[in-house]
Each structure stands twice: as structure tokens, then as C-alpha cells.
Design a protein around this motif. Structure first.
Motif, PDB file in Angstrom:
ATOM      1  N   ASN A 153      41.095  49.967 -48.982  1.00 31.95           N
ATOM      2  CA  ASN A 153      41.791  49.396 -50.130  1.00 31.95           C
ATOM      3  C   ASN A 153      42.712  50.434 -50.767  1.00 31.95           C
ATOM      4  OD1 ASN A 153      42.148  47.205 -52.138  1.00 31.95           O
ATOM      5  ND2 ASN A 153      41.206  48.701 -53.520  1.00 31.95           N
ATOM      6  N   SER A 158      45.173  45.043 -47.390  1.00 32.59           N
ATOM      7  CA  SER A 158      44.801  43.860 -48.171  1.00 32.59           C
ATOM      8  C   SER A 158      43.340  43.467 -47.905  1.00 32.59           C
ATOM      9  CB  SER A 158      45.699  42.675 -47.805  1.00 32.59           C
ATOM     10  OG  SER A 158      45.361  42.179 -46.520  1.00 32.59           O
ATOM     11  N   PRO A 159      42.720  42.809 -48.874  1.00 28.05           N
ATOM     12  CA  PRO A 159      41.337  42.357 -48.684  1.00 28.05           C
ATOM     13  C   PRO A 159      41.170  41.466 -47.449  1.00 28.05           C
ATOM     14  CG  PRO A 159      41.889  42.242 -50.997  1.00 28.05           C
ATOM     15  CD  PRO A 159      43.159  42.571 -50.258  1.00 28.05           C
ATOM     16  N   THR A 160      42.151  40.620 -47.180  1.00 26.64           N
ATOM     17  CA  THR A 160      42.079  39.749 -46.006  1.00 26.64           C
ATOM     18  C   THR A 160      42.076  40.569 -44.725  1.00 26.64           C
ATOM     19  OG1 THR A 160      43.195  37.971 -47.197  1.00 26.64           O
ATOM     20  CG2 THR A 160      43.203  37.831 -44.798  1.00 26.64           C
ATOM     21  N   GLU A 161      42.924  41.587 -44.676  1.00 23.12           N
ATOM     22  CA  GLU A 161      43.005  42.449 -43.488  1.00 23.12           C
ATOM     23  C   GLU A 161      41.742  43.304 -43.359  1.00 23.12           C
ATOM     24  OE1 GLU A 161      44.368  44.152 -39.973  1.00 23.12           O
ATOM     25  OE2 GLU A 161      44.893  42.291 -41.000  1.00 23.12           O
ATOM     26  N   ALA A 163      38.749  42.454 -44.312  1.00 23.85           N
ATOM     27  CA  ALA A 163      37.727  41.524 -43.816  1.00 23.85           C
ATOM     28  C   ALA A 163      37.895  41.293 -42.319  1.00 23.85           C
ATOM     29  CB  ALA A 163      37.810  40.201 -44.575  1.00 23.85           C
ATOM     30  N   ARG A 164      39.146  41.127 -41.865  1.00 24.83           N
ATOM     31  CA  ARG A 164      39.395  40.890 -40.449  1.00 24.83           C
ATOM     32  C   ARG A 164      38.987  42.104 -39.611  1.00 24.83           C
ATOM     33  NH1 ARG A 164      42.439  42.050 -36.540  1.00 24.83           N
ATOM     34  NH2 ARG A 164      43.917  43.341 -37.669  1.00 24.83           N
ATOM     35  N   ARG A 170      35.801  37.638 -46.409  1.00 27.32           N
ATOM     36  CA  ARG A 170      36.743  38.116 -47.422  1.00 27.32           C
ATOM     37  C   ARG A 170      36.085  38.174 -48.799  1.00 27.32           C
ATOM     38  NH1 ARG A 170      41.809  34.537 -47.949  1.00 27.32           N
ATOM     39  NH2 ARG A 170      40.397  33.476 -49.337  1.00 27.32           N
ATOM     40  N   THR A 171      35.198  37.217 -49.075  1.00 27.40           N
ATOM     41  CA  THR A 171      34.489  37.210 -50.352  1.00 27.40           C
ATOM     42  C   THR A 171      33.661  38.476 -50.516  1.00 27.40           C
ATOM     43  OG1 THR A 171      34.401  34.807 -50.271  1.00 27.40           O
ATOM     44  CG2 THR A 171      32.890  35.888 -51.777  1.00 27.40           C
ATOM     45  N   TYR A 174      36.006  41.218 -51.645  1.00 27.42           N
ATOM     46  CA  TYR A 174      36.323  41.067 -53.068  1.00 27.42           C
ATOM     47  C   TYR A 174      35.132  41.480 -53.940  1.00 27.42           C
ATOM     48  CZ  TYR A 174      40.763  38.673 -52.307  1.00 27.42           C
ATOM     49  OH  TYR A 174      42.060  38.363 -51.961  1.00 27.42           O
ATOM     50  N   ALA A 181      37.622  36.561 -56.024  1.00 26.78           N
ATOM     51  CA  ALA A 181      38.383  36.055 -54.867  1.00 26.78           C
ATOM     52  C   ALA A 181      39.352  34.983 -55.308  1.00 26.78           C
ATOM     53  CB  ALA A 181      37.423  35.516 -53.824  1.00 26.78           C
TER      54      ALA A 181
END
Length: 182
Positions: A153, A158-161, A163-164, A170-171, A174, A181
């Protein structure tokens, strides 16, 4: 028809003694499963037997705790058996839902089966607490590396990336970052 139901909780337990008792009780069909009795969930053999029951049939178990470990489940099963015009009998306990004394004894056994389950849970929790105090039990290892999430971070990922890349929800990212989220 006389339907026998045998249940053991774990794979390493053996239902042979129960099957023999049910055979000696002249059961026409015997179903066996290896599942916990604390819930009806996932007990397909029991569900099959309950679906088969017709008026005049008898569901036979060796002991009440083989049928249910909670008074709520036991009462639900008994209600289903009764609604179909069938009866419940036990080979090792004086339970016969065709008699008033048998019904009363059944309710008492159900209470004790649930009590035994609750005692076992309490002892397990006490054992875990004692192991934690001694530093022996630490619980399961975290599946999320919080430092890695914060480092990524800080790099602007990004949070989405995140998580991936970490193969997590993703939650969870966050939550770790202390953000809401969405």
C-alpha cells in the motif's frame, strides 16, 4: 418395516457393534454414517431413513446419542417420526415412543446427551485456555501478512491489486488497512 440407524462421529471409529445390535433387533434395513451428532447438517443417511418412514414403521437406534446430541434436534426428529405415524425404539435404552414412559425417558436422555456435549465443549475450551497460558497453543497461523499489505500500500499498489497478488479477498485488504471497502 424396521429401519436401523447407526452413527459414529469420526472416521477411525467403528459402527460394527451398533450394526450387530440393529441386526439382532430385526431391522429390515440398516443405514450407517460417520458424522457428528451435534447437528443434522450433512447427515444424509438419517435424512434418507426419515424420508422412507411410513405409518407403522419403526426407526431403531442403539442409543439416543447416536440419533442426536441436542434436545432441539432430537425433538425435531421425533416430531418427524411421529408425523409419519412411525415410532422410535432404542436397543440399549428403554425408549419406545409408543408408550408414555418411553416418551418421558426419551426426553430425559436427550437432555443428558446435550449436557454431555456442552461439558465436552467446556473441557475443550478450558484445555485450550490452559495451553495458551503455557504458550503451547497459539491458534492457527495468520493467513494474511499484514506487513506485506502495508508495504504494498505504501508503494501505491491499489487494494484490488494487493488482493489479486496475495490471493486474498479485497475486503481483507481494506480491513487490514483500516479502511471501509467501497
Amino acid at each position: 418395516m424396521r429401519y436401523g440407524y447407526a452413527r459414529v462421529s469420526t472416521i477411525d471409529q467403528n459402527a460394527a457393534t451398533q450394526e450387530e445390535a440393529l441386526t439382532n433387533a430385526r431391522c429390515d434395513m440398516i443405514r450407517v454414517e460417520k458424522k457428528s451428532g451435534t447437528s443434522r447438517e450433512g447427515r444424509s443417511e438419517l435424512e434418507t431413513l426419515l424420508a422412507f418412514l411410513r405409518e407403522g414403521d419403526v426407526l431403531v437406534v442403539t442409543r439416543i446419542d447416536r440419533l442426536a446430541r441436542s434436545i432441539a434436534d432430537l425433538q425435531t426428529i421425533i416430531a418427524e417420526v411421529k408425523a409419519k405415524g412411525a415410532q422410535l425404539q432404542c436397543t440399549e435404552q428403554p425408549v419406545d415412543t409408543g408408550t408414555a414412559a418411553g416418551k418421558a425417558f426419551l426426553d430425559m436422555l436427550g437432555v443428558f446427551a446435550e449436557f454431555e456435549t456442552n461439558l465436552r465443549k467446556e473441557r475443550q475450551m478450558e484445555g485450550i485456555a490452559a495451553a495458551k497460558e503455557r504458550g503451547v497453543y497459539k491458534g492457527r497461523r495468520p493467513s494474511i501478512d499484514r506487513d506485506q499489505i502495508h508495504a504494498m500500500n505504501a508503494e501505491g499498489v491499489s487494494p484490488t491489486e494487493i488482493a489479486r497478488r496475495l490471493r486474498i479477498g479485497r475486503t481483507s485488504v481494506y480491513r487490514c488497512l483500516g479502511r471501509v471497502a467501497g
